[in-house]
Design a protein around this motif. Structure first.
Motif, PDB file in Angstrom:
ATOM      1  N   THR A   5      29.919   8.467  16.586  1.00 46.55           N
ATOM      2  CA  THR A   5      30.548   9.002  17.102  1.00 46.55           C
ATOM      3  C   THR A   5      31.593   9.625  15.940  1.00 46.55           C
ATOM      4  O   THR A   5      30.472  10.640  14.978  1.00 46.55           O
ATOM      5  CB  THR A   5      31.589   7.412  17.089  1.00 46.55           C
ATOM      6  OG1 THR A   5      31.286   6.482  15.899  1.00 46.55           O
ATOM      7  CG2 THR A   5      30.922   6.199  17.772  1.00 46.55           C
ATOM      8  N   ASN A   6      32.696  10.214  16.255  1.00 49.29           N
ATOM      9  CA  ASN A   6      33.090  11.608  15.474  1.00 49.29           C
ATOM     10  C   ASN A   6      33.478  10.740  13.944  1.00 49.29           C
ATOM     11  O   ASN A   6      34.132   9.348  14.357  1.00 49.29           O
ATOM     12  CB  ASN A   6      34.644  11.518  16.081  1.00 49.29           C
ATOM     13  CG  ASN A   6      34.120  12.852  17.111  1.00 49.29           C
ATOM     14  OD1 ASN A   6      33.498  13.326  17.236  1.00 49.29           O
ATOM     15  ND2 ASN A   6      35.570  12.820  17.601  1.00 49.29           N
ATOM     16  N   ASN A   7      33.278  10.967  13.435  1.00 48.24           N
ATOM     17  CA  ASN A   7      33.685  10.756  11.807  1.00 48.24           C
ATOM     18  C   ASN A   7      34.732  10.359  11.398  1.00 48.24           C
ATOM     19  O   ASN A   7      34.990  11.877  11.164  1.00 48.24           O
ATOM     20  CB  ASN A   7      32.246  11.159  10.796  1.00 48.24           C
ATOM     21  CG  ASN A   7      32.379  10.516   9.478  1.00 48.24           C
ATOM     22  OD1 ASN A   7      33.048   9.795   9.112  1.00 48.24           O
ATOM     23  ND2 ASN A   7      31.268  11.079   8.503  1.00 48.24           N
ATOM     24  N   ASN A   8      35.421   9.816  10.987  1.00 47.10           N
ATOM     25  CA  ASN A   8      36.688  10.413  10.934  1.00 47.10           C
ATOM     26  C   ASN A   8      37.771   9.734   9.996  1.00 47.10           C
ATOM     27  O   ASN A   8      38.681   9.403   9.529  1.00 47.10           O
ATOM     28  CB  ASN A   8      37.965  10.105  12.943  1.00 47.10           C
ATOM     29  CG  ASN A   8      37.722  11.656  13.628  1.00 47.10           C
ATOM     30  OD1 ASN A   8      37.282  12.451  13.165  1.00 47.10           O
ATOM     31  ND2 ASN A   8      37.836  11.070  14.621  1.00 47.10           N
ATOM     32  N   LYS A  13      44.144  13.311   7.270  1.00 45.93           N
ATOM     33  CA  LYS A  13      44.709  13.177   8.873  1.00 45.93           C
ATOM     34  C   LYS A  13      44.153  13.636   9.906  1.00 45.93           C
ATOM     35  O   LYS A  13      43.436  14.075   9.762  1.00 45.93           O
ATOM     36  CB  LYS A  13      46.587  13.518   8.411  1.00 45.93           C
ATOM     37  CG  LYS A  13      47.060  13.264   9.723  1.00 45.93           C
ATOM     38  CD  LYS A  13      48.997  13.856   9.338  1.00 45.93           C
ATOM     39  CE  LYS A  13      49.177  12.686  11.208  1.00 45.93           C
ATOM     40  NZ  LYS A  13      51.167  13.804  10.674  1.00 45.93           N
ATOM     41  N   ASN A  14      43.838  12.784  10.558  1.00 42.93           N
ATOM     42  CA  ASN A  14      42.661  13.968  11.859  1.00 42.93           C
ATOM     43  C   ASN A  14      43.465  14.985  12.362  1.00 42.93           C
ATOM     44  O   ASN A  14      45.208  15.197  12.477  1.00 42.93           O
ATOM     45  CB  ASN A  14      43.257  13.072  13.445  1.00 42.93           C
ATOM     46  CG  ASN A  14      43.198  13.661  14.424  1.00 42.93           C
ATOM     47  OD1 ASN A  14      42.956  14.089  15.438  1.00 42.93           O
ATOM     48  ND2 ASN A  14      41.371  12.609  14.822  1.00 42.93           N
ATOM     49  N   LEU A  15      43.130  15.547  12.592  1.00 45.91           N
ATOM     50  CA  LEU A  15      43.191  17.148  12.416  1.00 45.91           C
ATOM     51  C   LEU A  15      44.002  16.787  13.955  1.00 45.91           C
ATOM     52  O   LEU A  15      44.838  18.470  13.832  1.00 45.91           O
ATOM     53  CB  LEU A  15      42.039  17.915  12.693  1.00 45.91           C
ATOM     54  CG  LEU A  15      42.514  19.652  12.856  1.00 45.91           C
ATOM     55  CD1 LEU A  15      42.479  20.180  11.367  1.00 45.91           C
ATOM     56  CD2 LEU A  15      40.824  20.359  14.188  1.00 45.91           C
ATOM     57  N   ASP A  16      43.741  16.532  15.357  1.00 51.15           N
ATOM     58  CA  ASP A  16      44.504  17.121  16.274  1.00 51.15           C
ATOM     59  C   ASP A  16      46.176  16.606  16.267  1.00 51.15           C
ATOM     60  O   ASP A  16      47.173  16.693  16.408  1.00 51.15           O
ATOM     61  CB  ASP A  16      44.192  15.886  17.591  1.00 51.15           C
ATOM     62  CG  ASP A  16      42.840  16.592  17.398  1.00 51.15           C
ATOM     63  OD1 ASP A  16      41.739  17.770  17.674  1.00 51.15           O
ATOM     64  OD2 ASP A  16      42.127  16.361  19.083  1.00 51.15           O
ATOM     65  N   LEU A  18      47.559  16.775  13.612  1.00 50.21           N
ATOM     66  CA  LEU A  18      48.181  16.783  12.426  1.00 50.21           C
ATOM     67  C   LEU A  18      48.731  17.822  13.347  1.00 50.21           C
ATOM     68  O   LEU A  18      50.360  18.034  12.719  1.00 50.21           O
ATOM     69  CB  LEU A  18      47.129  17.216  11.044  1.00 50.21           C
ATOM     70  CG  LEU A  18      48.041  18.156  10.837  1.00 50.21           C
ATOM     71  CD1 LEU A  18      48.762  17.529   9.575  1.00 50.21           C
ATOM     72  CD2 LEU A  18      46.531  19.574   9.615  1.00 50.21           C
ATOM     73  N   ARG A  20      49.434  17.972  15.972  1.00 48.86           N
ATOM     74  CA  ARG A  20      50.404  17.586  17.730  1.00 48.86           C
ATOM     75  C   ARG A  20      51.788  17.120  17.353  1.00 48.86           C
ATOM     76  O   ARG A  20      52.720  17.871  17.879  1.00 48.86           O
ATOM     77  CB  ARG A  20      50.179  16.476  18.250  1.00 48.86           C
ATOM     78  CG  ARG A  20      50.444  16.292  19.898  1.00 48.86           C
ATOM     79  CD  ARG A  20      49.196  15.402  20.005  1.00 48.86           C
ATOM     80  NE  ARG A  20      48.529  15.380  20.343  1.00 48.86           N
ATOM     81  CZ  ARG A  20      47.103  14.121  20.287  1.00 48.86           C
ATOM     82  NH1 ARG A  20      46.944  13.996  19.974  1.00 48.86           N
ATOM     83  NH2 ARG A  20      45.969  15.235  21.387  1.00 48.86           N
ATOM     84  N   ARG A 316      42.472   7.145  19.599  1.00 49.06           N
ATOM     85  CA  ARG A 316      42.980   8.168  20.197  1.00 49.06           C
ATOM     86  C   ARG A 316      43.339   8.379  21.500  1.00 49.06           C
ATOM     87  O   ARG A 316      43.074   7.624  22.059  1.00 49.06           O
ATOM     88  CB  ARG A 316      41.140   9.962  20.204  1.00 49.06           C
ATOM     89  CG  ARG A 316      40.149   9.316  20.983  1.00 49.06           C
ATOM     90  CD  ARG A 316      39.265   9.739  20.918  1.00 49.06           C
ATOM     91  NE  ARG A 316      39.446  11.686  21.431  1.00 49.06           N
ATOM     92  CZ  ARG A 316      39.439  12.294  21.072  1.00 49.06           C
ATOM     93  NH1 ARG A 316      37.480  12.288  20.962  1.00 49.06           N
ATOM     94  NH2 ARG A 316      39.266  13.716  21.293  1.00 49.06           N
ATOM     95  N   SER A 319      44.038  10.064  28.338  1.00 46.30           N
ATOM     96  CA  SER A 319      45.495  10.198  29.112  1.00 46.30           C
ATOM     97  C   SER A 319      44.141   9.985  30.630  1.00 46.30           C
ATOM     98  O   SER A 319      43.017   9.521  31.306  1.00 46.30           O
ATOM     99  CB  SER A 319      45.593  11.902  29.570  1.00 46.30           C
ATOM    100  OG  SER A 319      46.455  12.398  28.775  1.00 46.30           O
TER     101      SER A 319
END
Lengths: 462, 186
Positions: A5-8, A13-16, A18, A20, A316, A319
């Motif tokens: 999994t993504n290591n968040n 803050k999550n890059l996306d 941030l 958005r 996350r 859609s």
């Protein structure tokens, strides 16, 4: 490596998110030149695709009425204020009249020849005892080029009778003078005596010249035959009536016309190149994957450093897309080019020195020589076209019409003039093919405006 | 951004006042969209201008099935992509610098941005992204397009789309880190 999994996890803050959150809804005021340029481009586009259907009908009627009023006022203002001539001398322009010198004054002893010798007996003979002499202020026309004898006039002369014996010398002089007078009259412009004016003109003009009585007899109000050509442009409004509804189209013609005039009649033919357009009507059915909802996926979690008893979930958005069917209409512009050939018979109702009013009527045929159909605008991102329905009515290759024209001419030089021809067309065969409501009936109104050149006609104007 | 139905009808009829009102209502947001796809403001305004001509030309095809803002945004984005495609500036890195799937999965998307409330700086970072990265990043992050759709729109493969997005994120993260380090060192 090897993580599934993504290591968040961790602070920050999550890059996306941030990006958005920070600039997803960012707004900037466009500079004024953007609208200015946009407005300009829209204007140019509208002019390039000008559509009279956007113009209210009342405005079109008002403009037409205004043009007619202005044309009428111009006509009456410039109308020649001349009454028909009843004598040759009053018609003579001052520049072409000379006073005879004293040496030219002659005394004529009229011949004793019976009046019938010079053709028809048309004038009542003057008193036999009267001795006529040419007045010393009688205008004499300058000699004009020969060959301008009126085609529609017949000259008769009657000499006054005298009981006095004639002397040979005087007789010769009188004969010579008579010939000169006849030649002078022959040189007169025929239109001086045969112009078509509103006021009734006399058919017979008698006058005395050099001791002789001359009589002009106008047999017919005809002028010599001649050719004319004109080149004009004609905007035209075409009306289609089908199934109780009326649609309009606008055509633009460039016409070259040739005519042969004889007497008051004329035959007109020529070529016209026309441009017209109509709307292409398309219905599109397409299916696209549209975002209809979303769900949150937990991609990680960590304990809140401030409160270890709390767990913070990192999620996350995903859609959800579904296939949605759409129907859209699109209208395009189809362009057509026509060639038309009329054959019209004309009649001159009124003619003066500068103006001419006439009517023309007859059949015409049009040929469709090219058509350019625009394709509909299909911009379906993330979708696919299911059906494209073309509801544009097709055009016939040929169509026949009946024309009626009102011809208004104004000669501003001897041979050149302008011509304005409001006209009406009735389509015997419809330009469009039959649709659901049958073949549409069509008619058109237009105004042909152009320049005209007369070949060989000797205009009255100097 | 409330535009009533009458204004849309007036725009379809070609009434300039309605067109101006529509433009003034949506232009600021749409210019923000254009700015993300371009290097500079002039270019963004060019795209905005051309895209609004398309909007007015095709507004009759707006069926009212979604929001007008969404429809206009789609036209704007499509036009921006077409504009970029015409310039042929989208980098095609399908065969070079392959990124392994595990590399993407290991990527830590969390960043510490020292000045996260400075949108201008973030926008500048996006504008500085290489063209191909930027387009994919914008479509994925701001327009919520999936890789399949992005691949279809840009005419690339899904893997390329994923790779471009990963590179964009990595590039941005590095830039942010650099910014943070610079700021801390001061």
């Amino acid at each position: 490596m090897g993580q599934s999994t993504n290591n968040n996890s961790g602070p920050g803050k999550n890059l996306d998110e941030l990006f958005r959150d920070a600039i997803g809804r960012q707004e900037f005021s466009p500079s004024p030149k953007v609208w200015k340029n946009l407005n300009w481009k829209l204007l140019i586009r509208e002019l390039a695709h000008f559509n009279f259907t956007n113009v209210p009908g009342l405005a079109l009627v008002s403009a037409t009425a205004g043009l007619l009023i202005i044309a009428s006022m111009t006509f009456w203002a410039l109308r020649p204020n001349s009454s028909p001539s009843t004598s040759a001398t009053t018609e003579v322009p001052a520049s072409s009249v000379v006073k005879p010198s004293i040496q030219q004054i002659i005394s004529v002893k009229p011949e004793t020849k019976p009046p019938s010798m010079a053709g028809k007996q048309v004038a009542k003979p003057l008193s036999e005892t009267k001795r006529l002499t040419a007045s010393n202020n009688t205008p004499v026309r300058k000699p004009a080029p020969a060959g301008l004898i009126a085609a529609n006039t017949r000259i008769e002369n009657t000499l006054t009778l005298s009981s006095e014996p004639k002397s040979p010398g005087i007789t010769d002089q009188a004969v010579t003078t008579k010939r000169e007078s006849v030649a002078t009259i022959q040189a007169m412009d025929p239109l001086e005596f045969s112009s078509f004016d509103f006021t009734p003109s006399v058919d017979t003009i008698s006058f005395v010249r050099s001791g002789e009585v001359f009589k002009y007899v106008r047999e017919n109000a005809a002028v010599a035959s001649f050719f004319s050509a004109n080149f004009g442009i004609a905007p035209e409004m075409e009306l289609y009536r089908s199934g109780g509804s009326t649609t309009r189209e606008f055509n633009y013609w460039a016409n070259a016309e040739f005519a042969y005039h004889f007497s008051r009649f004329s035959i007109h033919t020529g070529l016209g190149l026309g441009y017209t357009y109509d709307e292409g009507i398309y219905r599109m059915q397409y299916r696209s994957n549209d975002s209809v909802s979303f769900y949150k996926e937990v991609v990680g979690y960590y304990t809140d450093p401030a409160d270890p008893s709390k767990i913070i979930y990192i999620t996350r958005n995903h859609s959800i897309y579904d296939s949605v069917t759409h129907i859209a209409d699109d209208r395009t512009r189809n362009r057509y080019t026509y060639l038309q050939v009329p054959l019209l018979l004309g009649y001159t109702v009124f003619e003066s020195q500068k103006f001419c009013l006439g009517i023309e009527a007859g059949p015409a045929i049009s040929f469709l020589i090219s058509d350019k159909k625009a394709l509909p605008y299909i911009d379906i991102p993330n979708g696919r076209l299911i059906q494209l329905q073309d509801n544009t009515p097709s055009k016939q290759f040929t169509n026949w019409q009946l024309w009626v024209k009102l011809s208004i001419e104004y000669q501003f030089t001897r041979n050149w003039g302008i011509v304005v021809k409001p006209y009406y067309k009735y389509f015997l065969t419809s330009p469009s093919q039959s649709g659901e409501n049958g073949s549409p009936s069509a008619q058109a109104f237009g105004v042909d405006v152009g320049i005209q050149y007369l070949f060989g006609r000797k205009s009255h104007q100097k | 951004m409330v535009i009533d139905e009458q204004i849309v009808k007036d725009c379809i009829a070609g009434k300039r006042q309605a067109q101006k009102l529509l433009f003034e209502t949506f232009a600021p947001v749409m210019l923000g969209v254009c700015m993300r796809y371009c290097h500079d403001r002039d270019e963004a305004e060019d795209i905005l201008q051309e895209a609004f001509i398309k909007v007015f030309q095709n507004i009759h095809s707006f069926r009212g099935e979604g929001s007008l803002a969404g429809w206009i945004k789609r036209v704007i984005v499509n036009h921006a992509i077409n504009y970029i495609n015409k310039r042929n500036k989208i980098a095609r890195h399908e065969k070079i610098d392959e990124i392994k799937e595990t590399e993407i999965l290991d990527f830590n998307e969390t960043v510490e941005f020292p000045d996260e409330y400075n949108p201008a700086l973030l926008l500048k970072l996006i504008q500085d992204l290489p063209e191909g990265y930027r387009t994919v990043f914008n479509l994925h992050i701001f327009e919520d397009y999936g890789h399949k759709e992005i691949a279809h729109i840009l005419g690339i493969t899904e893997n390329t789309s994923k790779t471009q997005l990963f590179k964009a994120r990595r590039w941005l993260k590095n830039k942010i880190e650099e910014t943070r380090i610079k700021k801390n060192s001061k």
